[in-house]
Design a protein around this motif. Structure first.
Motif, PDB file in Angstrom:
ATOM      1  N   ALA A  47       0.834  -1.205   0.000  1.00 22.17           N
ATOM      2  CA  ALA A  47       0.000   0.000   0.000  1.00 22.17           C
ATOM      3  C   ALA A  47       0.867   1.253   0.000  1.00 22.17           C
ATOM      4  O   ALA A  47       0.574   2.224  -0.705  1.00 22.17           O
ATOM      5  N   MET A  51       0.962   3.729  -3.214  1.00 20.99           N
ATOM      6  CA  MET A  51       0.566   5.118  -3.004  1.00 20.99           C
ATOM      7  C   MET A  51       1.637   6.063  -3.546  1.00 20.99           C
ATOM      8  O   MET A  51       1.358   6.960  -4.325  1.00 20.99           O
ATOM      9  N   VAL A  55       0.288   7.789  -7.039  1.00 26.00           N
ATOM     10  CA  VAL A  55      -0.573   8.941  -6.736  1.00 26.00           C
ATOM     11  C   VAL A  55      -0.253  10.108  -7.677  1.00 26.00           C
ATOM     12  O   VAL A  55       0.887  10.274  -8.118  1.00 26.00           O
ATOM     13  N   ILE A  64      -4.153  15.976  -3.942  1.00 27.55           N
ATOM     14  CA  ILE A  64      -3.809  14.622  -4.383  1.00 27.55           C
ATOM     15  C   ILE A  64      -5.011  13.999  -5.080  1.00 27.55           C
ATOM     16  O   ILE A  64      -6.163  14.316  -4.765  1.00 27.55           O
ATOM     17  N   SER A  65      -4.746  13.101  -5.987  1.00 27.72           N
ATOM     18  CA  SER A  65      -5.805  12.585  -6.842  1.00 27.72           C
ATOM     19  C   SER A  65      -5.377  11.257  -7.458  1.00 27.72           C
ATOM     20  O   SER A  65      -4.189  10.993  -7.607  1.00 27.72           O
ATOM     21  N   ASP A  66      -6.344  10.425  -7.815  1.00 29.40           N
ATOM     22  CA  ASP A  66      -5.999   9.182  -8.513  1.00 29.40           C
ATOM     23  C   ASP A  66      -5.936   9.401 -10.017  1.00 29.40           C
ATOM     24  O   ASP A  66      -5.370   8.589 -10.751  1.00 29.40           O
ATOM     25  N   LEU A  93      -8.909  18.077   3.345  1.00 24.35           N
ATOM     26  CA  LEU A  93      -9.584  16.990   4.064  1.00 24.35           C
ATOM     27  C   LEU A  93     -10.354  17.537   5.257  1.00 24.35           C
ATOM     28  O   LEU A  93     -11.500  17.154   5.511  1.00 24.35           O
TER      29      LEU A  93
ATOM     30  N   PHE B   3     -11.305  10.582   1.810  1.00 20.42           N
ATOM     31  CA  PHE B   3      -9.995  10.733   1.197  1.00 20.42           C
ATOM     32  C   PHE B   3     -10.137  11.106  -0.265  1.00 20.42           C
ATOM     33  O   PHE B   3     -11.002  10.572  -0.951  1.00 20.42           O
ATOM     34  N   SER B   5      -8.223  10.345  -2.539  1.00 19.30           N
ATOM     35  CA  SER B   5      -7.572   9.351  -3.390  1.00 19.30           C
ATOM     36  C   SER B   5      -7.690   7.992  -2.725  1.00 19.30           C
ATOM     37  O   SER B   5      -7.436   7.829  -1.539  1.00 19.30           O
ATOM     38  N   LYS B   6      -8.074   6.999  -3.537  1.00 22.97           N
ATOM     39  CA  LYS B   6      -8.193   5.624  -3.034  1.00 22.97           C
ATOM     40  C   LYS B   6      -6.833   5.096  -2.596  1.00 22.97           C
ATOM     41  O   LYS B   6      -6.734   4.345  -1.623  1.00 22.97           O
ATOM     42  N   LEU B   7      -5.782   5.513  -3.293  1.00 22.13           N
ATOM     43  CA  LEU B   7      -4.433   5.047  -2.970  1.00 22.13           C
ATOM     44  C   LEU B   7      -4.037   5.517  -1.575  1.00 22.13           C
ATOM     45  O   LEU B   7      -3.480   4.758  -0.781  1.00 22.13           O
ATOM     46  N   ILE B   8      -4.326   6.794  -1.279  1.00 21.97           N
ATOM     47  CA  ILE B   8      -4.016   7.338   0.043  1.00 21.97           C
ATOM     48  C   ILE B   8      -4.843   6.608   1.092  1.00 21.97           C
ATOM     49  O   ILE B   8      -4.345   6.231   2.147  1.00 21.97           O
ATOM     50  N   ASP B  10      -6.092   3.615   1.088  1.00 26.11           N
ATOM     51  CA  ASP B  10      -5.572   2.265   1.337  1.00 26.11           C
ATOM     52  C   ASP B  10      -4.332   2.329   2.228  1.00 26.11           C
ATOM     53  O   ASP B  10      -4.206   1.573   3.193  1.00 26.11           O
TER      54      ASP B  10
END
Lengths: 204, 204
Positions: A47, A51, A55, A64-66, A93, B3, B5-8, B10
């Motif tokens: 993970a 990340m 990321v 931050i973004s996917d 956040l 969040f 981002s899904k990566l963050i 996780d």
């Protein structure tokens, strides 16, 4: 510290490079992982690596973004005429968690701080101006949600001057006594400011 | 917490599974890693995974080790006639760091605790007895360095009975006022015990 195993030593050294984690805590975490199933360490390390390598940062607001454009900037449910300017990603956040704001964001990536060699050019201020000029429907209001420090105030002042010149309405989040706070224990600067910037009840 | 981002998300979920690390700290650590070079996250995750998959436990003393037999048990510079019995692996590190002990160790992996369903069979007590019986040169003394709790004392009592039956000398580490400790602030149990187990100066 003498470690009985080079593997543990390496792991402790790596973990203790994280902020706020010393050698003792790192050792405790390493020994905890040893007690757990192998899959726990596997998913943790995967993970972290995933990340860091995958990321992205939103091309519009620098959050931050996917994807290329983050979920907030891409959403058609958000009010595109308001932009909230913040210092860092955690601030986005924090504001999102209040569920009180439905506009867009802009992450500056810091505040103006001559002491640390951070000038306006090191921040995403030019990108904010470009964004406002190019906005299809126009930006009605920019909310400054920067820290209540000298650096934060300097940045707010700088950004306000640029935006006012372009005729954009600028506001800043309210400073005052926190909800649940007691007057007696509030510092005099905050208390003094909360009197000066008092809110008119009767007109509401 | 929402969040961006899904990566963050996780990564934060995985990091916050570590003991003493909540979601907020995990997020702070994740954002810290994002600010660092990719190599930092890479070496961190590799060190964790390598440690978990490759570490061994010494077949003699059950301490962590890079080989079948740990460095302490394999060393010919250690006094093989003394074994110090401890509860967990960090205790070995703590005693090693004092540089006051040159014998071998034996990690029980816990203490007898009927409340938590831990009996003598769950601990490495049988392995200690076997070790003492099979020692080439014989074991002269076993030092019990177990916690000064009810469970620790129960375990000490149990191990002492087994060892005394085999004619092995058993000792326990001294309990008393810590170095630098003030009498006034020491709890009465410790202070009382330190008077009962006082050390004779004149005979030394």
């Amino acid at each position: 510290m003498n470690f009985p195993s080079k593997l543990i030593e390496d792991a402790v050294n790596e973990i203790s490079r994280l902020p706020g984690i010393g050698k003792k805590t790192a050792l405790r975490l390493a020994l905890h992982l040893l007690k757990q199933k192998e899959s726990v360490s596997e998913s943790l390390s995967q993970a972290i690596l995933k990340m860091r390598t995958e990321v992205k940062y939103c091309a519009v607001c620098h959050n931050i973004s996917d994807a290329e454009i983050c979920g907030i900037c891409a959403s058609n449910k958000r009010d595109r005429s308001i932009i909230c300017v913040v210092e860092e990603i955690p601030d986005v956040l924090a504001i999102e968690n209040t569920a009180q704001y439905n506009g867009l964001y802009h992450v500056l990536g810091g505040v103006i701080s001559p002491m640390h060699g951070v000038g306006p050019d090191e921040l995403k201020i030019a990108s904010l101006m470009k964004r406002i000029e190019e906005a299809d429907a126009g930006v009605k209001e920019v909310i400054l949600a920067l820290p209540a420090t000298m650096e934060g105030d300097t940045t707010s002042f700088y950004v306000t001057r640029l935006l006012s010149a372009r005729g954009v309405k600028v506001s800043t989040i309210a400073r005052g006594i926190p909800i649940g706070g007691e007057l007696e224990y509030t510092d005099e600067v905050t208390l003094g400011r909360s009197i000066l910037t008092r809110v008119n009840y009767s007109a509401e």
